[in-house]
Write an enzyme that holds these catalytic residues in place. Structure first.
Site, mmCIF file in Angstrom:
data_model
loop_
_atom_site.group_PDB
_atom_site.id
_atom_site.type_symbol
_atom_site.label_atom_id
_atom_site.label_comp_id
_atom_site.label_asym_id
_atom_site.label_seq_id
_atom_site.Cartn_x
_atom_site.Cartn_y
_atom_site.Cartn_z
ATOM 1 N N LYS A 204 0.939 -1.258 -0.010
ATOM 2 C CA LYS A 204 -0.033 0.052 -0.049
ATOM 3 C C LYS A 204 0.904 1.238 -0.001
ATOM 4 O O LYS A 204 0.668 2.221 -0.819
ATOM 5 C CB LYS A 204 -0.886 0.004 1.037
ATOM 6 N N ARG B 280 -9.661 0.544 8.960
ATOM 7 C CA ARG B 280 -9.223 -0.471 9.345
ATOM 8 C C ARG B 280 -10.384 -1.232 10.002
ATOM 9 O O ARG B 280 -10.035 -2.608 10.546
ATOM 10 C CB ARG B 280 -8.029 -0.336 10.347
ATOM 11 N N ARG C 50 11.895 -5.529 5.634
ATOM 12 C CA ARG C 50 11.510 -4.228 5.468
ATOM 13 C C ARG C 50 12.356 -3.361 6.212
ATOM 14 O O ARG C 50 12.460 -3.609 7.508
ATOM 15 C CB ARG C 50 10.137 -4.219 5.611
ATOM 16 N N ARG D 84 10.959 -1.078 11.746
ATOM 17 C CA ARG D 84 9.894 -0.847 12.494
ATOM 18 C C ARG D 84 9.772 -1.733 13.692
ATOM 19 O O ARG D 84 10.002 -2.962 13.278
ATOM 20 C CB ARG D 84 8.499 -0.820 11.799
ATOM 21 N N ARG E 294 -0.205 -9.081 13.913
ATOM 22 C CA ARG E 294 -0.811 -8.248 12.968
ATOM 23 C C ARG E 294 -1.587 -8.890 11.885
ATOM 24 O O ARG E 294 -2.730 -8.444 11.436
ATOM 25 C CB ARG E 294 0.134 -7.136 12.304
HETATM 26 P P1 AMP Z 1 0.507 1.060 9.198
HETATM 27 O O1 AMP Z 1 1.796 1.838 9.302
HETATM 28 O O2 AMP Z 1 -0.625 1.340 8.545
HETATM 29 O O3 AMP Z 1 0.832 -0.484 9.570
HETATM 30 O O4 AMP Z 1 -0.021 1.440 11.003
HETATM 31 C C1 AMP Z 1 1.159 1.258 12.007
HETATM 32 C C2 AMP Z 1 -0.085 0.981 13.277
HETATM 33 O O5 AMP Z 1 -0.650 2.170 13.500
HETATM 34 C C3 AMP Z 1 -0.867 -0.048 13.391
HETATM 35 O O6 AMP Z 1 -0.331 -1.461 13.618
HETATM 36 C C4 AMP Z 1 -1.779 0.466 14.148
HETATM 37 O O7 AMP Z 1 -1.481 0.463 15.573
HETATM 38 C C5 AMP Z 1 -1.986 1.967 14.014
HETATM 39 N N1 AMP Z 1 -2.607 2.345 13.200
HETATM 40 C C6 AMP Z 1 -2.350 2.607 11.842
HETATM 41 N N2 AMP Z 1 -3.897 3.062 11.082
HETATM 42 C C7 AMP Z 1 -4.881 2.675 11.700
HETATM 43 C C8 AMP Z 1 -6.181 2.618 11.936
HETATM 44 N N3 AMP Z 1 -6.752 3.094 10.744
HETATM 45 N N4 AMP Z 1 -6.916 2.172 12.853
HETATM 46 C C9 AMP Z 1 -6.358 1.701 13.989
HETATM 47 N N5 AMP Z 1 -4.847 1.725 14.256
HETATM 48 C C10 AMP Z 1 -4.279 2.253 13.184
#
Ligand code: AMP
Length: 220
Positions: A16, A88, A122, A160, A171
């Site tokens: 993404k 999400r 990554r 990360r 996750r």
């Molecule tokens: P990502 O970079 O999109 O993988 O997001 C990293 C982390 O941020 C996720 O594992 C969640 O803890 C939090 N997060 C990001 N977007 C959301 C969302 N839409 N709803 C809830 N938590 C989020």
């Protein structure tokens, strides 16, 4: 410029972020990544950042209320955007439908074993040299020219905290039930935008080509 409101749905590692950065640049869209916005809050040690740090590091979802609030402010200032990592949950999708319609919803599909492989190698740009840098690498598939250093801006690369095997597993396991299935059902019935499923196991260039072909009608 004409409205262009795009959403990417897909598990961590589906590509993404990579696709979004490229598409946002070509089509002049605001790239709204809730993950990036949340990581910025954590990095700046804001009150919000301190509240959500442990949740994010455990690989769990931040509450719908918090994320909805972060996104709402952003969406109110643009009609050309690309959402990455939001919504999400079904609740977030319903909230978004009230705040803004969407023109295209792309679902990026990748099998779990490939996601694990992609996520564990990554490496991200720490953005110390350029706060807007979107540099992202993979130690095996797309290694940086100089180990540990971003090709784009020269900042140090980092892994990360939630990209370690145990958290990756967590996750990905919660993704299908919390996000994948409810959102696919929701957007399949969604009337105001086109829902398009993509094979995101193809190379990044092929996936990008398939996305832009679907957008052929859109005004650049
Ligand atoms: P990502 O970079 O999109 O993988 O997001 C990293 C982390 O941020 C996720 O594992 C969640 O803890 C939090 N997060 C990001 N977007 C959301 C969302 N839409 N709803 C809830 N938590 C989020």
């Amino acid at each position: 410029m004409e409205n262009l409101r795009i959403l990417f749905i897909g598990p961590a590692g589906a590509g993404k972020g990579t696709q979004a950065a490229k598409l946002a640049e070509e089509f002049k869209l605001e790239h709204i990544s809730t993950g990036d916005l949340i990581r910025n809050e954590i990095k700046s040690e804001s009150a919000l950042g301190r509240e959500v740090k442990a949740i994010v590091e455990r690989g769990e979802l931040v509450s719908d209320d918090i994320v909805n609030e972060i996104v709402k402010d952003k969406l109110q200032t643009t009609n050309r955007f690309l959402l990455d990592g939001y919504p999400r949950t079904l609740e977030q999708a319903k909230f978004l439908a009230e705040v803004s319609p969407l023109d295209y919803i792309f679902a990026l599909n990748v099998r779990k074993e490939i996601l694990v492989e992609r996520l564990s190698g990554r490496r991200m740009c720490s953005k110390t040299q350029d706060p807007n840098c979107k540099g992202m690498f993979h130690i095996l598939f797309t290694p940086p020219k100089i180990e540990g250093q971003c090709d784009l801006c020269g900042s140090e690369l980092y892994q990360r905290k939630d990209d370690n095997p145990e958290i990756i597993e967590k996750r990905l396991n919660s993704y299908e039930t919390e996000t994948g299935l409810p959102l696919t059902e929701f957007y399949n019935k969604y009337k105001s935008g086109k829902f398009i499923e993509l094979d995101a196991e193809l190379s990044p260039d092929e996936v990008y080509k398939n996305i832009t072909q679907s957008l052929a009608q859109a005004v650049v």
